[in-house]
Design an enzyme around this catalytic site. Sequence first.
Site, short mmCIF file in Angstrom:
data_model
loop_
_atom_site.label_atom_id
_atom_site.label_comp_id
_atom_site.label_asym_id
_atom_site.label_seq_id
_atom_site.Cartn_x
_atom_site.Cartn_y
_atom_site.Cartn_z
N ARG A 74 -11.73 2.43 -8.41
CA ARG A 74 -11.03 3.64 -8.77
C ARG A 74 -11.19 4.11 -10.22
NH1 ARG A 74 -5.22 2.51 -5.84
NH2 ARG A 74 -6.00 1.83 -3.83
N TRP B 29 -11.52 -2.07 -8.44
CA TRP B 29 -12.32 -1.57 -9.51
C TRP B 29 -13.07 -0.34 -9.38
CZ3 TRP B 29 -10.70 -4.14 -13.61
CH2 TRP B 29 -10.41 -5.48 -13.44
N GLU C 222 -12.18 -4.81 -4.75
CA GLU C 222 -12.65 -3.43 -4.48
C GLU C 222 -11.99 -2.34 -5.23
OE1 GLU C 222 -11.71 -5.60 -1.83
OE2 GLU C 222 -13.89 -6.17 -1.78
N HIS D 147 2.56 3.60 -8.88
CA HIS D 147 2.33 2.20 -9.40
C HIS D 147 3.69 1.69 -10.04
CE1 HIS D 147 -1.40 2.55 -7.44
NE2 HIS D 147 -2.03 3.29 -8.29
N TRP E 286 2.86 7.92 -1.96
CA TRP E 286 4.29 8.23 -2.37
C TRP E 286 4.46 9.14 -3.48
CZ3 TRP E 286 7.17 7.10 -6.53
CH2 TRP E 286 8.57 7.11 -6.50
N SER F 30 -7.19 -5.49 -5.58
CA SER F 30 -8.30 -6.09 -4.92
C SER F 30 -9.45 -6.17 -5.64
CB SER F 30 -8.48 -5.37 -3.48
OG SER F 30 -9.26 -4.21 -3.66
N ARG G 282 -5.26 -1.95 8.82
CA ARG G 282 -6.25 -2.96 8.37
C ARG G 282 -5.85 -3.80 7.46
NH1 ARG G 282 -7.89 2.46 6.81
NH2 ARG G 282 -7.60 2.63 4.53
N ASP H 118 0.82 -1.08 0.03
CA ASP H 118 0.09 0.02 0.10
C ASP H 118 0.87 1.40 -0.14
OD1 ASP H 118 -2.40 1.40 -0.01
OD2 ASP H 118 -2.39 1.29 2.07
N ARG I 28 -0.41 9.77 -9.59
CA ARG I 28 -0.39 8.41 -8.70
C ARG I 28 0.22 7.15 -9.88
NH1 ARG I 28 -4.03 7.54 -4.64
NH2 ARG I 28 -4.33 5.46 -5.47
N LEU J 177 11.56 -19.87 -5.17
CA LEU J 177 10.48 -19.00 -4.37
C LEU J 177 9.29 -19.09 -5.39
CD1 LEU J 177 9.73 -16.85 -2.42
CD2 LEU J 177 10.23 -15.06 -4.45
C1 IPE Z 1 -5.33 -2.86 -0.38
O1 IPE Z 1 -5.05 -1.35 -0.65
C2 IPE Z 1 -5.24 -3.46 -1.81
C3 IPE Z 1 -4.04 -3.69 -2.33
C4 IPE Z 1 -2.86 -3.16 -1.70
C5 IPE Z 1 -3.66 -3.99 -3.68
P1 IPE Z 1 -6.12 -0.47 -0.72
O2 IPE Z 1 -5.33 0.87 -0.61
O3 IPE Z 1 -7.10 -0.74 -1.88
O4 IPE Z 1 -7.07 -0.31 0.79
P2 IPE Z 1 -7.84 0.64 1.51
O5 IPE Z 1 -8.97 1.04 0.39
O6 IPE Z 1 -6.97 1.67 1.98
O7 IPE Z 1 -8.50 -0.19 2.68
C1 IPE Z 2 -1.45 0.32 -3.50
O1 IPE Z 2 -1.33 1.62 -3.31
C2 IPE Z 2 -1.72 0.01 -5.05
C3 IPE Z 2 -2.83 -0.71 -4.99
C4 IPE Z 2 -3.92 -0.51 -4.25
C5 IPE Z 2 -3.23 -0.74 -6.39
P1 IPE Z 2 -2.34 2.76 -3.36
O2 IPE Z 2 -2.76 3.09 -4.70
O3 IPE Z 2 -3.59 2.13 -2.51
O4 IPE Z 2 -1.64 4.01 -2.67
P2 IPE Z 2 -2.40 5.06 -1.66
O5 IPE Z 2 -3.10 4.19 -0.48
O6 IPE Z 2 -3.50 5.64 -2.34
O7 IPE Z 2 -1.37 5.93 -1.10
MG MG Z 3 -3.94 2.25 -0.67
#
Ligand code: IPE
Ligand code: IPE
Ligand code: MG
Length: 235
Positions: A65, A63, A61, A31, A19, A59, A187, A14, A27, A125
């Site tokens: 975004r 989708w 969830e 990635h 970052w 995840s 979490r 995460d 963003r 691995l």
């Molecule tokens: C969890 O991160 C999913 C991944 C790292 C792929 P999210 O950024 O989606 O989680 P929430 O929304 O903060 O719980």
């Molecule tokens: C984790 O980074 C990558 C994915 C969930 C795909 P985030 O994109 O959730 O980064 P933050 O949490 O918004 O900083």
């Molecule tokens: Mg995140």
Amino acid sequence: MDRKIPRHIAIIMDGNGRWAKAQGLPRTAGHKKGADMIRTIAVECSRLSVEVLTLYAFSTENWKRPQDEVSYLCGLPKLFFNRYIRELNERNIRVCFIGELERFPQETRAVIEDAVRITAGNTGLVLNIAINYGSHREIVLAARAYAQDVAEGKISNDIDEEGFAHYLMTSGYPPVDLMIRTSGELRISNFLLWQIAYAELIFTPVAWPDFDEAQLNACIDEFSGRDRRYGGVKG
Ligand code: IPE
Ligand code: IPE
Ligand code: MG
């Protein structure tokens, strides 16, 4: 005392977005750097003889975004494997996936299937990448498959925990010993709920794009110093 190396490490990668924002970048730049860190951490896990590294990359969830971010994430496997599949293969790393891959565009699926095929015979691995993965969904699919097998008379209805685990997407892998979440959130976000029953949990403020070999080794040191009792008495 010898340092204990976890057999199975799971990471919630995460903080890519935050970052990037902190650097004044979009963003997607987070990635991209995050994908490069997958290579770094996989190589280090391989060097340490970790058996399985399960990474949460997308995840069920995610989708939700914005469409342009989802599209960028769907294109990342191609960028990643074009760059690193050769090295991963040379290092005897086996690439696997969990999650419902059908939902991804054909081009993404083809890249993923190639990576799995190319490394299928490797014995080092297991780099297990979770995409369109959600633990609730995984457990529902497992329950459905089990019910179907009972209905067809293939298995009895008195399944135990070990038997049920075979229906999960992680069948064949040891339970998670160490789960790490980067970037400060406390979490689990629907990741490996069954598999972390007795995992040691580490939450670090470091964003995933800054999570390097030294960070991983610090987590393993902390893991190694913990007393895992599994409900028993301190030995
Ligand atoms: C969890 O991160 C999913 C991944 C790292 C792929 P999210 O950024 O989606 O989680 P929430 O929304 O903060 O719980
Ligand atoms: C984790 O980074 C990558 C994915 C969930 C795909 P985030 O994109 O959730 O980064 P933050 O949490 O918004 O900083
Ligand atoms: Mg995140």
